[in-house]
Design an enzyme around this catalytic site. Structure first.
Site, PDB file in Angstrom:
ATOM      1  N   ARG A  92       0.808  -1.225   0.000  1.00 20.62           N
ATOM      2  CA  ARG A  92       0.000   0.000   0.000  1.00 20.62           C
ATOM      3  C   ARG A  92       0.841   1.276   0.000  1.00 20.62           C
ATOM      4  O   ARG A  92       0.366   2.343   0.371  1.00 20.62           O
ATOM      5  CB  ARG A  92      -0.990   0.017   1.176  1.00 20.62           C
TER       6      ARG A  92
ATOM      7  N   LYS B 283       1.839  11.282 -10.783  1.00 15.07           N
ATOM      8  CA  LYS B 283       0.988  10.371 -11.556  1.00 15.07           C
ATOM      9  C   LYS B 283       1.763   9.094 -11.865  1.00 15.07           C
ATOM     10  O   LYS B 283       2.894   9.137 -12.324  1.00 15.07           O
ATOM     11  CB  LYS B 283       0.567  11.004 -12.872  1.00 15.07           C
TER      12      LYS B 283
ATOM     13  N   GLU C 209       7.051  19.758 -24.830  1.00 16.93           N
ATOM     14  CA  GLU C 209       6.500  19.949 -23.487  1.00 16.93           C
ATOM     15  C   GLU C 209       7.209  21.091 -22.762  1.00 16.93           C
ATOM     16  O   GLU C 209       6.604  21.779 -21.934  1.00 16.93           O
ATOM     17  CB  GLU C 209       6.604  18.653 -22.679  1.00 16.93           C
TER      18      GLU C 209
ATOM     19  N   LYS D 129       5.593  23.085 -13.865  1.00 20.10           N
ATOM     20  CA  LYS D 129       4.750  21.951 -13.486  1.00 20.10           C
ATOM     21  C   LYS D 129       4.648  21.824 -11.973  1.00 20.10           C
ATOM     22  O   LYS D 129       3.573  21.509 -11.442  1.00 20.10           O
ATOM     23  CB  LYS D 129       5.285  20.650 -14.090  1.00 20.10           C
TER      24      LYS D 129
ATOM     25  N   GLU E  79      -5.829  16.964  -9.908  1.00 21.72           N
ATOM     26  CA  GLU E  79      -6.480  17.375 -11.157  1.00 21.72           C
ATOM     27  C   GLU E  79      -7.929  17.835 -10.968  1.00 21.72           C
ATOM     28  O   GLU E  79      -8.820  17.434 -11.698  1.00 21.72           O
ATOM     29  CB  GLU E  79      -6.465  16.224 -12.171  1.00 21.72           C
TER      30      GLU E  79
ATOM     31  N   ARG F  76      -4.650  22.107 -12.814  1.00 26.27           N
ATOM     32  CA  ARG F  76      -3.695  21.223 -13.465  1.00 26.27           C
ATOM     33  C   ARG F  76      -4.045  20.996 -14.931  1.00 26.27           C
ATOM     34  O   ARG F  76      -3.200  20.595 -15.724  1.00 26.27           O
ATOM     35  CB  ARG F  76      -3.621  19.888 -12.704  1.00 26.27           C
TER      36      ARG F  76
ATOM     37  N   ASN G 112      -2.362  20.478 -19.921  1.00 24.37           N
ATOM     38  CA  ASN G 112      -2.815  19.753 -21.106  1.00 24.37           C
ATOM     39  C   ASN G 112      -2.959  20.669 -22.321  1.00 24.37           C
ATOM     40  O   ASN G 112      -3.627  20.308 -23.297  1.00 24.37           O
ATOM     41  CB  ASN G 112      -4.155  19.061 -20.828  1.00 24.37           C
TER      42      ASN G 112
ATOM     43  N   HIS H 237      -3.078  19.280 -25.860  1.00 23.36           N
ATOM     44  CA  HIS H 237      -3.207  17.824 -25.770  1.00 23.36           C
ATOM     45  C   HIS H 237      -4.506  17.261 -26.333  1.00 23.36           C
ATOM     46  O   HIS H 237      -4.567  16.081 -26.669  1.00 23.36           O
ATOM     47  CB  HIS H 237      -3.033  17.371 -24.318  1.00 23.36           C
TER      48      HIS H 237
ATOM     49  N   HIS I  68      -3.872  14.212 -28.603  1.00 23.86           N
ATOM     50  CA  HIS I  68      -4.337  12.854 -28.304  1.00 23.86           C
ATOM     51  C   HIS I  68      -5.147  12.284 -29.468  1.00 23.86           C
ATOM     52  O   HIS I  68      -5.095  11.068 -29.731  1.00 23.86           O
ATOM     53  CB  HIS I  68      -5.188  12.857 -27.029  1.00 23.86           C
TER      54      HIS I  68
ATOM     55  N   HIS J  62       4.787  11.600 -28.957  1.00 19.89           N
ATOM     56  CA  HIS J  62       3.869  12.418 -28.162  1.00 19.89           C
ATOM     57  C   HIS J  62       4.164  13.910 -28.323  1.00 19.89           C
ATOM     58  O   HIS J  62       3.258  14.721 -28.540  1.00 19.89           O
ATOM     59  CB  HIS J  62       3.951  12.019 -26.692  1.00 19.89           C
TER      60      HIS J  62
END
Length: 360
Positions: free
Chosen positions: A119, A141, A183, A225, A235, A239, A243, A246, A250, A262
């Site tokens: 955990r 993330k 980025e 960031k 998020e 945040r 994106n 993006h 995507h 990417h």
């Protein structure tokens, strides 16, 4: 340019991102005598992994190495199970440590392994790709892929530290390094215009991992960031500005079956978002042209005509920022001034796509 030494960027006071030459020497600060450390790494990082293992042993730790596949193949359930097995066989406890070495896929996997073992155990990330350090390794993330999609299983699990020596990026193929710059440039447009100034002043050095400016560019992008993540770890709102570009990116990745890098897709996505913003009356055409100028200066693409609009529009409808049939975009009202645009006129989207497609 005066050389930039190693820097430590705080993420809300919870952990630091160390960027610059020689930062690997700081690793021993997290390794106490007898602490078990599992180094989850991708292939091709032999010298770096050897250095990491040496640091661990010199600090009195018990070093273990576990190799995983390269790129997205690392983020498979079977690879995850293999990492869990390695931890179990080595007797890892809650006091032990997982280190991720490699690109964004490796740090995503290592972070999820650390988040789920007992955990949650400590993690340290050592990204070896530009995209990895400015995006994947910072922000907590973690995740793996399933047959149904990318990153559908994951957890928020912040590392104890992130270490990146820009010289580790020398092993990157140039197209991959340039792709990662998208980025970095994104951070310039949404929050730190100095990034754009540095890139435009010397595009060749901006894409050279041995140049002093690379440390500053990475540090500035990470700082952007870090500020956003600190304000919105899970998020809930702010945040979302990370994106920028993006939504269309995507869509490109989906219709191209992820054959596009990417960062390349994000580069085109930023131009598309700027086109939408101009046509919606929120952005000056000069800033749109600035997008094309700075992105092209380092060799990033600014146009895409590889799929029909209908196919891309359907892919965008599946974007996580969409709400029902309503598309939501992050756009700019100026450099450093991001905002949300909900439900832009369909004709605006078509005209923006046509401009992006014709620009090639």
């Amino acid at each position: 340019m005066t050389p930039v030494g190693a820097q430590a960027i705080s993420v809300g006071g919870r952990y630091d991102v160390h960027v610059g030459p020689g930062v690997l020497d700081r690793l021993s600060g997290w390794v106490t005598g007898g602490r078990r450390v599992m180094v989850i790494h991708q292939p091709g990082r032999t010298a770096l992994v050897a250095g990491v293992l040496e640091q661990i042993r010199a600090a009195g730790g018990e070093a273990h190495a576990h190799e995983v596949p390269d790129a997205e193949a690392a983020k498979d359930v079977s690879v995850l199970a293999g990492a869990w097995q390695a931890l179990g066989l080595a007797g890892f406890t809650r006091d032990d440590l997982v280190i991720g070495v490699g690109g964004g896929a490796a740090t995503d996997l290592a972070g999820f392994v650390a988040a789920t073992w007992l955990r949650g155990v400590d993690a340290i990330q050592l990204p070896t790709s530009l995209l990895g350090v400015v995006d994947a390794a910072v922000g907590g993330k973690t995740g793996i892929n399933t047959a149904e999609g990318k990153n559908l299983v994951g957890a928020f699990h912040e590392p104890r530290a992130v270490l990146c020596d820009p010289t580790w990026l020398r092993s990157m193929a140039r197209p991959d390094l340039v792709s990662g710059l998208a980025e970095v440039i994104k951070c310039g447009f949404i929050a730190d215009p100095t990034i754009l100034t540095l890139v435009e002043a010397d595009p060749a050095s901006a894409s050279d991992p041995t140049a002093a400016v690379m440390t500053e560019l990475i540090s500035r992008a990470v700082a952007v960031k870090a500020r956003v993540v600190d304000a919105d770890l899970h998020e809930s709102g702010l945040r979302e500005i990370l994106n920028y570009g993006h939504t269309f990116a995507h869509a490109i990745e989906q219709v191209e079956h992820y054959a596009w890098r990417h960062g390349d897709a994000v580069s085109v996505g930023m131009v598309f978002a700027a086109e939408v913003a101009v046509r919606s009356g929120v952005l000056s055409p000069d800033v749109l042209e600035h997008h094309r100028t700075v992105l092209r200066s380092v060799g990033l693409p600014t146009s895409y005509a590889g799929a029909p609009w209908e196919q891309l529009r359907a892919a965008m409808a599946r974007d996580k920022k969409s709400r029902g049939s309503t598309l939501r975009f992050v756009v700019l009202s100026g450099v450093g001034a991001p905002q949300r645009l909900e439900g832009p006129d369909e004709q605006v989207l078509i005209e923006a796509f046509t401009a992006v497609a014709d620009a090639g």
